[in-house]
Scaffold this motif. Structure first.
Motif, PDB file in Angstrom:
ATOM      1  N   GLY A 182     -11.944  -9.258  12.149  1.00  0.00           N
ATOM      2  CA  GLY A 182     -11.724  -8.011  12.876  1.00  0.00           C
ATOM      3  C   GLY A 182     -10.312  -7.473  12.712  1.00  0.00           C
ATOM      4  N   GLN A 183      -9.485  -8.173  11.929  1.00  0.00           N
ATOM      5  CA  GLN A 183      -8.106  -7.747  11.745  1.00  0.00           C
ATOM      6  C   GLN A 183      -8.055  -6.380  11.063  1.00  0.00           C
ATOM      7  OE1 GLN A 183      -5.801 -10.399   9.277  1.00  0.00           O
ATOM      8  NE2 GLN A 183      -3.865  -9.450   9.821  1.00  0.00           N
ATOM      9  N   ARG A 184      -7.162  -5.538  11.524  1.00  0.00           N
ATOM     10  CA  ARG A 184      -7.002  -4.216  10.917  1.00  0.00           C
ATOM     11  C   ARG A 184      -6.174  -4.322   9.644  1.00  0.00           C
ATOM     12  NH1 ARG A 184      -5.746   0.763  14.234  1.00  0.00           N
ATOM     13  NH2 ARG A 184      -4.396   0.698  12.478  1.00  0.00           N
ATOM     14  N   VAL A 185      -6.616  -3.647   8.600  1.00  0.00           N
ATOM     15  CA  VAL A 185      -5.914  -3.660   7.319  1.00  0.00           C
ATOM     16  C   VAL A 185      -4.501  -3.125   7.488  1.00  0.00           C
ATOM     17  CG1 VAL A 185      -5.874  -2.684   4.989  1.00  0.00           C
ATOM     18  CG2 VAL A 185      -8.022  -3.547   5.952  1.00  0.00           C
ATOM     19  N   GLU A 186      -4.333  -2.028   8.215  1.00  0.00           N
ATOM     20  CA  GLU A 186      -3.002  -1.448   8.411  1.00  0.00           C
ATOM     21  C   GLU A 186      -2.056  -2.421   9.092  1.00  0.00           C
ATOM     22  OE1 GLU A 186      -1.206   1.146   7.361  1.00  0.00           O
ATOM     23  OE2 GLU A 186      -2.908   1.475   6.050  1.00  0.00           O
ATOM     24  N   SER A 187      -2.552  -3.163  10.069  1.00  0.00           N
ATOM     25  CA  SER A 187      -1.718  -4.156  10.752  1.00  0.00           C
ATOM     26  C   SER A 187      -1.278  -5.238   9.775  1.00  0.00           C
ATOM     27  CB  SER A 187      -2.477  -4.794  11.912  1.00  0.00           C
ATOM     28  OG  SER A 187      -2.782  -3.833  12.883  1.00  0.00           O
ATOM     29  N   PHE A 188      -2.216  -5.710   8.965  1.00  0.00           N
ATOM     30  CA  PHE A 188      -1.885  -6.733   7.982  1.00  0.00           C
ATOM     31  C   PHE A 188      -0.843  -6.214   6.995  1.00  0.00           C
ATOM     32  CE2 PHE A 188      -2.685  -8.336   3.669  1.00  0.00           C
ATOM     33  CZ  PHE A 188      -2.259  -9.645   3.849  1.00  0.00           C
ATOM     34  N   LEU A 189      -1.066  -5.025   6.441  1.00  0.00           N
ATOM     35  CA  LEU A 189      -0.150  -4.475   5.439  1.00  0.00           C
ATOM     36  C   LEU A 189       1.242  -4.228   6.030  1.00  0.00           C
ATOM     37  CD1 LEU A 189      -2.491  -1.996   3.512  1.00  0.00           C
ATOM     38  CD2 LEU A 189      -1.722  -4.276   2.792  1.00  0.00           C
ATOM     39  N   SER A 190       1.313  -3.895   7.308  1.00  0.00           N
ATOM     40  CA  SER A 190       2.612  -3.628   7.927  1.00  0.00           C
ATOM     41  C   SER A 190       3.453  -4.899   8.078  1.00  0.00           C
ATOM     42  CB  SER A 190       2.432  -2.953   9.286  1.00  0.00           C
ATOM     43  OG  SER A 190       1.915  -3.874  10.235  1.00  0.00           O
ATOM     44  N   VAL A 230      -7.523  -8.279   1.335  1.00  0.00           N
ATOM     45  CA  VAL A 230      -7.989  -6.920   1.607  1.00  0.00           C
ATOM     46  C   VAL A 230      -9.136  -6.663   0.630  1.00  0.00           C
ATOM     47  CG1 VAL A 230      -7.358  -4.493   1.763  1.00  0.00           C
ATOM     48  CG2 VAL A 230      -5.633  -6.254   2.249  1.00  0.00           C
ATOM     49  N   GLY A 231     -10.342  -6.466   1.167  1.00  0.00           N
ATOM     50  CA  GLY A 231     -11.528  -6.336   0.320  1.00  0.00           C
ATOM     51  C   GLY A 231     -12.139  -4.955   0.375  1.00  0.00           C
TER      52      GLY A 231
END
Length: 144
Positions: free
Chosen positions: A12-20, A54-55
């Motif tokens: 459920g992790q947000r991609v934007e949060s991960f990339l930041s 990131v898929g």
């Protein structure tokens, strides 16, 4: 016989949060550039697979052994040592495209790139498309 489960599954992790949170800043810039490139080339919205992949797109597989599951169709992970770029599942020989890519190392179904400046992004786009087309011949690719 017990069925083994994939360790890498959607989260459920947000991609934007991960990339930041990607460090250092150069790797973070490359990760954001890859996200833009994958979105454009695949037309898919990304989702997180496990804590760091990131898929884009997904497919369901079922092997003759009976093992089955779902996995990302393509994607990347900004790892500490290199950018890992997943061109799934590695059925085809993309040597002709890879010869034009630039500086990279090859794994079973992924590329390792130190930084995006080392490769030709148009060739990477071609490779992503070729990988998705090949995968879709074996297992139907669905959007994420």
């Amino acid at each position: 016989m017990p069925r083994s489960e994939n360790k890498t599954v959607p989260t459920g992790q947000r991609v934007e949060s991960f990339l930041s949170e990607v460090q250092p800043s150069g790797k973070a810039g490359d990760a954001r550039a890859l996200d833009g490139l994958f979105r454009k080339v695949t037309g898919f919205e990304p989702i997180m697979w496990g804590p760091s992949i990131v898929g884009y797109g997904r497919y369901h597989y079922r092997y003759k052994s009976g093992r089955e599951g779902d996995f990302l169709a393509t994607g990347f992970s900004p790892r500490k040592a290199a950018l890992s770029i997943y061109i799934m599942p590695g059925y085809a020989d993309f040597g002709d495209i890879l010869s034009r890519l630039g500086k990279h190392k090859l794994g079973k179904s992924c590329l390792y790139v130190n930084k995006l400046a080392d490769i030709n992004l148009d060739v990477l786009s071609e490779l992503i498309c070729a990988g998705l087309e090949d995968l879709n011949r074996h297992w139907p690719v669905e959007p994420t």
